[in-house]
Design a protein around this motif. Structure first.
Motif, PDB file in Angstrom:
ATOM      1  N   GLY A   1       0.792  -1.226   0.000  1.00  0.00           N
ATOM      2  CA  GLY A   1       0.000   0.000   0.000  1.00  0.00           C
ATOM      3  C   GLY A   1       0.823   1.273   0.000  1.00  0.00           C
ATOM      4  N   GLU A   2       2.111   1.177  -0.306  1.00  0.00           N
ATOM      5  CA  GLU A   2       2.969   2.359  -0.346  1.00  0.00           C
ATOM      6  C   GLU A   2       2.799   3.131  -1.650  1.00  0.00           C
ATOM      7  N   VAL A   3       2.272   2.469  -2.667  1.00  0.00           N
ATOM      8  CA  VAL A   3       2.028   3.120  -3.958  1.00  0.00           C
ATOM      9  C   VAL A   3       0.686   2.634  -4.498  1.00  0.00           C
ATOM     10  N   ARG A   4      -0.026   3.557  -5.107  1.00  0.00           N
ATOM     11  CA  ARG A   4      -1.321   3.249  -5.715  1.00  0.00           C
ATOM     12  C   ARG A   4      -1.243   3.627  -7.191  1.00  0.00           C
ATOM     13  N   ILE A   5      -1.869   2.822  -8.034  1.00  0.00           N
ATOM     14  CA  ILE A   5      -1.892   3.102  -9.465  1.00  0.00           C
ATOM     15  C   ILE A   5      -3.286   3.587  -9.831  1.00  0.00           C
ATOM     16  N   GLU A   6      -3.356   4.772 -10.422  1.00  0.00           N
ATOM     17  CA  GLU A   6      -4.609   5.288 -10.963  1.00  0.00           C
ATOM     18  C   GLU A   6      -4.505   5.226 -12.476  1.00  0.00           C
ATOM     19  N   GLY A   7      -5.583   4.872 -13.122  1.00  0.00           N
ATOM     20  CA  GLY A   7      -5.566   4.766 -14.575  1.00  0.00           C
ATOM     21  C   GLY A   7      -5.360   3.323 -14.988  1.00  0.00           C
ATOM     22  N   ASP A   8      -4.776   3.140 -16.147  1.00  0.00           N
ATOM     23  CA  ASP A   8      -4.590   1.817 -16.737  1.00  0.00           C
ATOM     24  C   ASP A   8      -3.350   1.134 -16.150  1.00  0.00           C
ATOM     25  N   PRO A   9      -3.542   0.097 -15.308  1.00  0.00           N
ATOM     26  CA  PRO A   9      -2.367  -0.567 -14.713  1.00  0.00           C
ATOM     27  C   PRO A   9      -1.504  -1.288 -15.744  1.00  0.00           C
ATOM     28  N   LYS A  10      -2.041  -1.600 -16.918  1.00  0.00           N
ATOM     29  CA  LYS A  10      -1.235  -2.243 -17.961  1.00  0.00           C
ATOM     30  C   LYS A  10      -0.123  -1.324 -18.460  1.00  0.00           C
ATOM     31  N   LYS A  11      -0.324  -0.026 -18.293  1.00  0.00           N
ATOM     32  CA  LYS A  11       0.691   0.938 -18.730  1.00  0.00           C
ATOM     33  C   LYS A  11       1.969   0.824 -17.902  1.00  0.00           C
ATOM     34  N   LEU A  12       1.852   0.253 -16.709  1.00  0.00           N
ATOM     35  CA  LEU A  12       3.034   0.044 -15.885  1.00  0.00           C
ATOM     36  C   LEU A  12       4.008  -0.912 -16.586  1.00  0.00           C
ATOM     37  N   PHE A  13       3.479  -1.938 -17.235  1.00  0.00           N
ATOM     38  CA  PHE A  13       4.333  -2.875 -17.974  1.00  0.00           C
ATOM     39  C   PHE A  13       4.981  -2.181 -19.170  1.00  0.00           C
ATOM     40  N   GLN A  14       4.241  -1.290 -19.819  1.00  0.00           N
ATOM     41  CA  GLN A  14       4.810  -0.533 -20.928  1.00  0.00           C
ATOM     42  C   GLN A  14       5.956   0.344 -20.432  1.00  0.00           C
ATOM     43  N   LEU A  15       5.736   1.010 -19.297  1.00  0.00           N
ATOM     44  CA  LEU A  15       6.776   1.853 -18.718  1.00  0.00           C
ATOM     45  C   LEU A  15       8.010   1.034 -18.357  1.00  0.00           C
ATOM     46  N   GLN A  16       7.812  -0.123 -17.767  1.00  0.00           N
ATOM     47  CA  GLN A  16       8.939  -0.991 -17.418  1.00  0.00           C
ATOM     48  C   GLN A  16       9.709  -1.402 -18.675  1.00  0.00           C
ATOM     49  N   GLY A  17       8.990  -1.658 -19.755  1.00  0.00           N
ATOM     50  CA  GLY A  17       9.636  -2.018 -21.015  1.00  0.00           C
ATOM     51  C   GLY A  17      10.480  -0.888 -21.587  1.00  0.00           C
ATOM     52  N   LEU A  18      10.057   0.337 -21.357  1.00  0.00           N
ATOM     53  CA  LEU A  18      10.814   1.486 -21.858  1.00  0.00           C
ATOM     54  C   LEU A  18      12.045   1.785 -21.008  1.00  0.00           C
ATOM     55  N   MET A  19      12.035   1.386 -19.752  1.00  0.00           N
ATOM     56  CA  MET A  19      13.154   1.667 -18.851  1.00  0.00           C
ATOM     57  C   MET A  19      14.441   0.982 -19.299  1.00  0.00           C
ATOM     58  N   LYS A  20      14.337  -0.085 -20.074  1.00  0.00           N
ATOM     59  CA  LYS A  20      15.552  -0.775 -20.518  1.00  0.00           C
ATOM     60  C   LYS A  20      16.391   0.088 -21.459  1.00  0.00           C
ATOM     61  N   TYR A  21      15.797   1.124 -22.032  1.00  0.00           N
ATOM     62  CA  TYR A  21      16.536   1.997 -22.943  1.00  0.00           C
ATOM     63  C   TYR A  21      17.341   3.080 -22.219  1.00  0.00           C
ATOM     64  N   LEU A  22      17.108   3.228 -20.919  1.00  0.00           N
ATOM     65  CA  LEU A  22      17.846   4.233 -20.167  1.00  0.00           C
ATOM     66  C   LEU A  22      19.261   3.729 -19.891  1.00  0.00           C
ATOM     67  N   LYS A  23      20.210   4.589 -20.111  1.00  0.00           N
ATOM     68  CA  LYS A  23      21.615   4.260 -19.833  1.00  0.00           C
ATOM     69  C   LYS A  23      22.004   4.984 -18.561  1.00  0.00           C
ATOM     70  N   VAL A  24      22.020   4.230 -17.456  1.00  0.00           N
ATOM     71  CA  VAL A  24      22.329   4.844 -16.159  1.00  0.00           C
ATOM     72  C   VAL A  24      23.684   4.373 -15.676  1.00  0.00           C
TER      73      VAL A  24
END
Length: 119
Positions: A96-119
């Motif tokens: 319960g530390e984080v709540r998702i509002e909107g389309d929770p499937k978008k979280l998987f899309q966001l995770q997929g995009l994170m692989k392109y970040l060069k940190v």
């Protein structure tokens, strides 16, 4: 709070850099753009618009966001977003530390995009 603001500002910069450098990321955004917000209960947060034409971010909420990640506190957000544990985000949702509002499937899309970040 200041650390979280800086972290999210840097996330915006890294997303912009990845967008310019990674054609695969641009192709994914052509198929499915993403607008999301990361915020806390008492702070407006930062919004991110990942579109086929450009990636941008700014301070504040975004009414037409596909997804909003709302953390209980800045400390919870910092702990979760900087964790080396791959399951930290799922655990934060379960606790319960984080709540998702909107389309929770978008979280998987966001995770997929994170692989392109060069940190």
């Amino acid at each position: 709070m200041l650390r979280l603001k800086f972290l999210l500002w840097m996330l915006g910069r890294l997303l912009k850099k990845a967008y310019k450098a990674q054609p695969e990321m641009r192709e994914k955004l052509e198929k499915e753009p993403l607008n999301f917000v990361i915020k806390t209960r008492d702070w407006q947060g930062r919004s991110f618009q990942l579109q086929p034409q450009q990636v941008s971010s700014q301070a504040g909420d975004l009414e037409q966001a596909d997804m909003k990640l709302i953390f209980q506190s800045a400390q919870d957000a910092w702990k979760t977003l900087t964790s080396k544990d791959k399951n930290a985000f799922i655990r934060a949702i379960q606790d319960g530390e984080v709540r998702i509002e909107g389309d929770p499937k978008k979280l998987f899309q966001l995770q997929g995009l994170m692989k392109y970040l060069k940190v």
